[in-house]
Scaffold this motif. Structure first.
Motif, PDB file in Angstrom:
ATOM      1  N   ARG B 165       0.841  -1.203   0.000  1.00  0.00           N
ATOM      2  CA  ARG B 165       0.000   0.000   0.000  1.00  0.00           C
ATOM      3  C   ARG B 165       0.871   1.245   0.000  1.00  0.00           C
ATOM      4  N   LEU B 166       1.961   1.203   0.757  1.00  0.00           N
ATOM      5  CA  LEU B 166       2.889   2.337   0.751  1.00  0.00           C
ATOM      6  C   LEU B 166       3.491   2.534  -0.644  1.00  0.00           C
ATOM      7  N   GLY B 169       1.790   4.708  -2.960  1.00  0.00           N
ATOM      8  CA  GLY B 169       1.675   6.119  -2.627  1.00  0.00           C
ATOM      9  C   GLY B 169       0.657   6.428  -1.547  1.00  0.00           C
ATOM     10  N   GLN B 170       0.208   5.418  -0.805  1.00  0.00           N
ATOM     11  CA  GLN B 170      -0.699   5.718   0.299  1.00  0.00           C
ATOM     12  C   GLN B 170       0.093   6.286   1.469  1.00  0.00           C
ATOM     13  N   THR B 171      -0.574   7.121   2.279  1.00  0.00           N
ATOM     14  CA  THR B 171       0.079   7.604   3.490  1.00  0.00           C
ATOM     15  C   THR B 171       0.092   6.477   4.512  1.00  0.00           C
TER      16      THR B 171
END
Lengths: 202, 265
Positions: B165-166, B169-171
């Motif tokens: 998920r990172l 580009g997820q926070t």
């Protein structure tokens, strides 16, 4: 200078690695397992602490919030992960309509549940999931490892076309020398703690 | 109505029953004999000691003695929160986060309940303050330790998912979303279940005690409602703070997942 630039990057066994990936080009990395290929990709995605400087089109990696960097420099891991039940939940709205034919899926794939996907299907969808983010750079970790020869070449052609069209700087970890020969503009092999350029048909 | 005092020898009868259980378990090779006996002895000694402490405390009623006892209770609860987690944060962070979350939530809610709702004079009157704080801490401790245990364990197991998920580009907050929700649910479940079952399936201990001690059931019920509500509030805020601080600590300032900050006991 546009593209991905690595200057004196150190992570794990790799020491002071410098490398340029121009936009629209593919730089292949190969090396024995455990040589640190994946970790180098993780350093470029800023998923692990590392030494040295990394920049994209003169934008320093450390000068923007990490998630913003990763939105532009997207990594596709060797084993893609899926955390919702439905395929569509992993994609932005409307991604299903733009699904490229080269992936070999019917349009209903977005309604499928993730559990019925084979590992090869997951891998192809993971590449599409990365590309719909419209990244400026792609980090691919053995993207065709679970595919048969035929779909491997189809996926390669599609990827190369997208990379060319969208001018994506691509760092591609591969082990198959025939594939490297087909896709790479430049090829480096990891030897010990350094990268070594490989020329010609080697 | 006068409360019937229990003679110590009568407690011995109850203890004999525990011994009978231990003997049966031993003969049946059920493997709980030792921990059963140790726990039974601990409960007798600990409660006898706290009885003496409370007698002395109620006699003096000095604020600093009450504060000292509250601090000791908090630190012991902090240690217990650490001990109840499988994987935990290194370098004192497990203790710090657990204790901090319990301190902020339990103490705030207890002081609020004492000063505003019950209103004894002075507000720290030990007959009210210590039992209330004890119940708050006991329940918050359970909630915080369950939530942190779930958080750390899920992060450990779902490392690949979080990192994927990172990579997209997820926070770190987005990448941790599901796990945070699970951890909160795990921490809040005992309080929510207790509220749902109260009065129908179970008669809560405090109310039972008050009725045994001669309070009219209507008064006991009001106290019990107050206690259950504030326990839930304390547990909820405590678990929320613990999950939020613990989650933050599992990522560094570059939003990288840092499993090297966790340790196996």
């Amino acid at each position: 200078m546009t593209g991905l630039l690595l200057q004196g990057v150190s992570i794990g066994v790799l020491n002071e690695v410098s490398l340029t990936v121009p936009r629209g080009q593919v730089v292949c990395l190969s090396g024995p397992s455990g040589s640190g290929k994946s970790r180098l990709l993780r350093a470029v995605a800023d998923l692990e602490p590392h030494g040295g400087q990394i920049s994209l089109d003169n934008l320093n990696q450390q000068s923007v919030p990490a998630h913003q960097w990763r939105r532009q420099v997207v990594m596709v891991p060797a084993e893609s992960q899926w955390w919702f039940d439905e395929v569509s939940a992993h994609f932005p709205e409307g991604a299903g309509e733009r699904l490229p034919a080269a992936l070999g899926f019917p349009a209903e794939v977005m309604d499928w549940s993730v559990s019925r996907l084979s590992s090869g299907e997951r891998q192809r969808l993971a590449l599409w999931r990365a590309l719909v983010q419209e990244p400026d750079a792609l980090l691919l970790d053995e993207p065709t490892a679970n595919l048969d020869n035929e779909s491997t070449e189809a996926i390669e052609r599609w990827l190369l076309q997208e990379i060319e069209q969208r001018q994506i700087a691509t760092l591609w970890v591969a082990h198959d020398s025939a594939q490297i020969h087909r896709v790479a503009n430049v090829h480096y092999r990891i030897r010990g703690s350094a990268l070594e350029p490989v020329h010609g048909s080697d | 109505m006068e409360v019937i005092d229990l003679a110590w020898w009568k407690l011995g009868l109850a203890a004999l029953l525990v011994l009978a259980l231990a003997a049966t378990a031993y003969l049946g090779r059920l493997g709980i004999t030792r921990s059963l006996l140790v726990a039974a002895i601990r409960t007798v000694i600990q409660l006898a000691l706290i009885g003496l402490v409370l007698e002395a405390l109620f006699a003096s009623s000095a604020f600093y003695w009450i504060a000292l006892l509250a601090a000791v209770m908090l630190l012991v609860a902090g240690r217990e929160v650490v001990a109840r987690q499988g994987r935990r944060l290194k370098d004192g962070w497990a203790f710090g986060i657990g204790t901090g979350a319990m301190f902020v939530s339990s103490f705030t809610v207890t002081v609020l309940a004492l000063a505003v709702v019950i209103g004894p004079e002075p507000w720290y009157t030990p007959q009210y303050a210590i039992p209330l704080l004890g119940m708050m801490l006991g329940n918050t401790m359970t909630g915080v330790s369950l939530a942190l245990d779930r958080l750390n364990d899920s992060v450990w197991r779902q490392r690949a998912v979080i990192e994927n998920r990172l990579m997209l580009g997820q926070t770190w907050q987005q990448a941790l979303e599901d796990i945070r929700r699970e951890a909160m649910r795990s921490g809040m479940m005992p309080s929510i279940n207790a509220m749902a079952a109260a009065g129908i399936v179970s008669l809560p201990g405090m109310m039972t005690g008050q009725i045994l001690a001669g309070s009219p059931p209507a008064v006991a019920v009001k106290y019990q409602i107050l206690v259950m509500l504030i326990i839930t509030v304390g547990t909820g805020f405590g678990a929320m703070m613990a999950v939020s601080w613990g989650g933050r600590r599992l990522f560094d300032d570059r939003e990288r997942l840092r499993l090297d900050r966790l340790t196996k006991p």
